[in-house]
Design a protein around this motif. Structure first.
Motif, PDB file in Angstrom:
ATOM      1  N   ALA A 116       0.848  -1.195   0.000  1.00  0.00           N
ATOM      2  CA  ALA A 116       0.000   0.000   0.000  1.00  0.00           C
ATOM      3  C   ALA A 116       0.881   1.241   0.000  1.00  0.00           C
ATOM      4  N   GLN A 117       0.491   2.234  -0.765  1.00  0.00           N
ATOM      5  CA  GLN A 117       1.215   3.501  -0.823  1.00  0.00           C
ATOM      6  C   GLN A 117       0.571   4.461   0.179  1.00  0.00           C
ATOM      7  N   VAL A 118       1.346   4.888   1.177  1.00  0.00           N
ATOM      8  CA  VAL A 118       0.814   5.628   2.315  1.00  0.00           C
ATOM      9  C   VAL A 118       1.515   6.977   2.425  1.00  0.00           C
ATOM     10  N   THR A 119       0.775   7.989   2.860  1.00  0.00           N
ATOM     11  CA  THR A 119       1.347   9.312   3.103  1.00  0.00           C
ATOM     12  C   THR A 119       1.172   9.680   4.570  1.00  0.00           C
ATOM     13  N   ALA A 120       1.746  10.801   4.956  1.00  0.00           N
ATOM     14  CA  ALA A 120       1.679  11.249   6.352  1.00  0.00           C
ATOM     15  C   ALA A 120       0.226  11.379   6.809  1.00  0.00           C
ATOM     16  N   GLY A 121      -0.040  10.868   8.030  1.00  0.00           N
ATOM     17  CA  GLY A 121      -1.374  10.967   8.599  1.00  0.00           C
ATOM     18  C   GLY A 121      -2.267   9.785   8.338  1.00  0.00           C
ATOM     19  N   GLN A 122      -1.857   8.858   7.465  1.00  0.00           N
ATOM     20  CA  GLN A 122      -2.661   7.670   7.205  1.00  0.00           C
ATOM     21  C   GLN A 122      -2.266   6.554   8.174  1.00  0.00           C
ATOM     22  N   VAL A 123      -3.269   5.837   8.658  1.00  0.00           N
ATOM     23  CA  VAL A 123      -3.037   4.784   9.659  1.00  0.00           C
ATOM     24  C   VAL A 123      -2.691   3.471   8.960  1.00  0.00           C
ATOM     25  N   GLU A 129      12.425  14.101   0.143  1.00  0.00           N
ATOM     26  CA  GLU A 129      11.423  13.119   0.557  1.00  0.00           C
ATOM     27  C   GLU A 129      12.114  11.812   0.932  1.00  0.00           C
ATOM     28  N   ILE A 130      11.595  11.138   1.957  1.00  0.00           N
ATOM     29  CA  ILE A 130      12.085   9.809   2.301  1.00  0.00           C
ATOM     30  C   ILE A 130      10.920   8.829   2.213  1.00  0.00           C
ATOM     31  N   ARG A 131      11.268   7.571   2.015  1.00  0.00           N
ATOM     32  CA  ARG A 131      10.267   6.509   1.965  1.00  0.00           C
ATOM     33  C   ARG A 131      10.638   5.449   2.992  1.00  0.00           C
ATOM     34  N   VAL A 132       9.655   4.979   3.731  1.00  0.00           N
ATOM     35  CA  VAL A 132       9.875   3.961   4.756  1.00  0.00           C
ATOM     36  C   VAL A 132       9.046   2.727   4.407  1.00  0.00           C
ATOM     37  N   ASP A 133       9.714   1.584   4.280  1.00  0.00           N
ATOM     38  CA  ASP A 133       9.021   0.318   4.055  1.00  0.00           C
ATOM     39  C   ASP A 133       8.643  -0.280   5.405  1.00  0.00           C
ATOM     40  N   VAL A 161       6.711  -6.316   2.333  1.00  0.00           N
ATOM     41  CA  VAL A 161       6.449  -4.900   2.600  1.00  0.00           C
ATOM     42  C   VAL A 161       4.938  -4.691   2.579  1.00  0.00           C
ATOM     43  N   ALA A 162       4.357  -4.375   3.750  1.00  0.00           N
ATOM     44  CA  ALA A 162       2.915  -4.173   3.836  1.00  0.00           C
ATOM     45  C   ALA A 162       2.518  -2.776   3.364  1.00  0.00           C
ATOM     46  N   ALA A 163       3.362  -1.794   3.655  1.00  0.00           N
ATOM     47  CA  ALA A 163       3.053  -0.415   3.270  1.00  0.00           C
ATOM     48  C   ALA A 163       4.350   0.342   3.005  1.00  0.00           C
ATOM     49  N   ARG A 164       4.287   1.251   2.048  1.00  0.00           N
ATOM     50  CA  ARG A 164       5.430   2.126   1.745  1.00  0.00           C
ATOM     51  C   ARG A 164       4.989   3.564   2.015  1.00  0.00           C
ATOM     52  N   VAL A 165       5.639   4.167   3.006  1.00  0.00           N
ATOM     53  CA  VAL A 165       5.244   5.500   3.458  1.00  0.00           C
ATOM     54  C   VAL A 165       6.134   6.550   2.802  1.00  0.00           C
ATOM     55  N   SER A 166       5.513   7.547   2.197  1.00  0.00           N
ATOM     56  CA  SER A 166       6.259   8.661   1.603  1.00  0.00           C
ATOM     57  C   SER A 166       6.102   9.882   2.496  1.00  0.00           C
ATOM     58  N   LEU A 167       7.242  10.423   2.937  1.00  0.00           N
ATOM     59  CA  LEU A 167       7.222  11.578   3.831  1.00  0.00           C
ATOM     60  C   LEU A 167       8.062  12.709   3.248  1.00  0.00           C
ATOM     61  N   PRO A 168       7.465  13.862   2.978  1.00  0.00           N
ATOM     62  CA  PRO A 168       8.284  15.014   2.599  1.00  0.00           C
ATOM     63  C   PRO A 168       9.111  15.461   3.797  1.00  0.00           C
ATOM     64  N   VAL A 169      10.334  15.896   3.561  1.00  0.00           N
ATOM     65  CA  VAL A 169      11.217  16.345   4.640  1.00  0.00           C
ATOM     66  C   VAL A 169      11.104  17.859   4.752  1.00  0.00           C
ATOM     67  N   ARG A 170      10.600  18.292   5.890  1.00  0.00           N
ATOM     68  CA  ARG A 170      10.435  19.733   6.116  1.00  0.00           C
ATOM     69  C   ARG A 170      11.725  20.334   6.694  1.00  0.00           C
ATOM     70  N   GLN A 171      12.145  21.424   6.121  1.00  0.00           N
ATOM     71  CA  GLN A 171      13.339  22.126   6.604  1.00  0.00           C
ATOM     72  C   GLN A 171      12.934  23.073   7.732  1.00  0.00           C
ATOM     73  N   GLU A 172      13.557  22.881   8.861  1.00  0.00           N
ATOM     74  CA  GLU A 172      13.245  23.750  10.003  1.00  0.00           C
ATOM     75  C   GLU A 172      14.549  24.235  10.616  1.00  0.00           C
ATOM     76  N   ARG A 173      14.747  25.521  10.663  1.00  0.00           N
ATOM     77  CA  ARG A 173      15.967  26.091  11.233  1.00  0.00           C
ATOM     78  C   ARG A 173      15.580  26.975  12.420  1.00  0.00           C
ATOM     79  N   THR A 174      16.145  26.672  13.583  1.00  0.00           N
ATOM     80  CA  THR A 174      15.834  27.453  14.798  1.00  0.00           C
ATOM     81  C   THR A 174      17.095  28.051  15.372  1.00  0.00           C
TER      82      THR A 174
END
Length: 219
Positions: free
Chosen positions: A45-52, A168-172, A206-219
């Protein structure tokens, strides 16, 4: 002189059920195109942020990935890639949050942890000390996931200051099943679903492949 009609026995027509005829035709067509092949393996399954994701032992939701600066010990700062995950332990026993599998190494069928079910991060994140995985619950860090409780799991990679981080990173993610290990061992374990080859090497599915955009945060 003609023979009497009652001396000839007519052949009765043979009725073939339509379904059987169609089935026979189907088998013939299948055979003509290479026989009865097995269905192709199911794609993850192709999954994005926030999906269970239902992992069997865990209910998992990937929230975000951030490239950020963190305050370290003694006032020092360090650059990290942080992946935040919401995890609920659906099992009946406390389990360790564990460690991610080492890239390129064999993945054990029984991971004994949550992080062991995160099969692969792509592209590989280069970090001197590897990934640090902790549980954050009510502001307290630990390494245990208690049954029936939803907690936040944080995966951190310490990066070089000049490291290039992908956009972007992907997690299996693997799926765990509660089953016996085999004929000789009838004890039940949470095991990764997968297959063994003829040499006994295990490959997790691999049950799900999660695609996550990498947010740049500088503090």
């Amino acid at each position: 002189m003609t023979s009497p009609s009652h001396g000839i026995r007519r052949r009765r027509p043979v009725l073939v059920p339509v379904a059987a005829a169609l089935a026979a035709a189907g088998v013939g067509v299948t055979a003509a195109f290479g026989g009865l092949d097995e269905a192709p393996p199911k794609k993850p399954a192709q999954v994005t942020a926030g999906q269970v994701i239902d992992q069997g032992q865990f209910r998992t939701e990937f929230l975000e990935a951030i490239d950020t600066i963190e305050q370290g010990e003694f006032g020092a700062t360090r650059r990290i890639l942080k992946i935040t995950i919401k995890v609920t332990n659906l099992g009946k026993a406390t389990t360790s949050v564990g460690l991610l599998p080492e890239p390129g190494k064999a993945i054990p069928e029984i991971p004994y942890s949550f992080a062991g079910s995160l099969l692969r991060v792509d592209p590989e994140i280069k970090s001197k000390y590897g990934a640090d995985v902790t549980v954050l619950s009510y502001g307290i860090k630990s390494r245990q996931l208690h049954p029936g409780i939803t907690t936040t799991v944080v995966v951190k990679y310490e990066l070089e200051a000049t490291a290039t981080v992908p956009p972007e990173i992907r997690v299996d993610v693997g799926r765990l099943v509660y089953a016996t290990l085999g004929v000789r061992d009838q004890s039940y374990y949470w095991r990764l679903a997968g297959e063994e080859d003829k040499d006994g090497a295990f490959t997790p599915a691999v049950a799900a492949r999660v695609s996550l955009p990498v947010r740049q945060e500088r503090t």
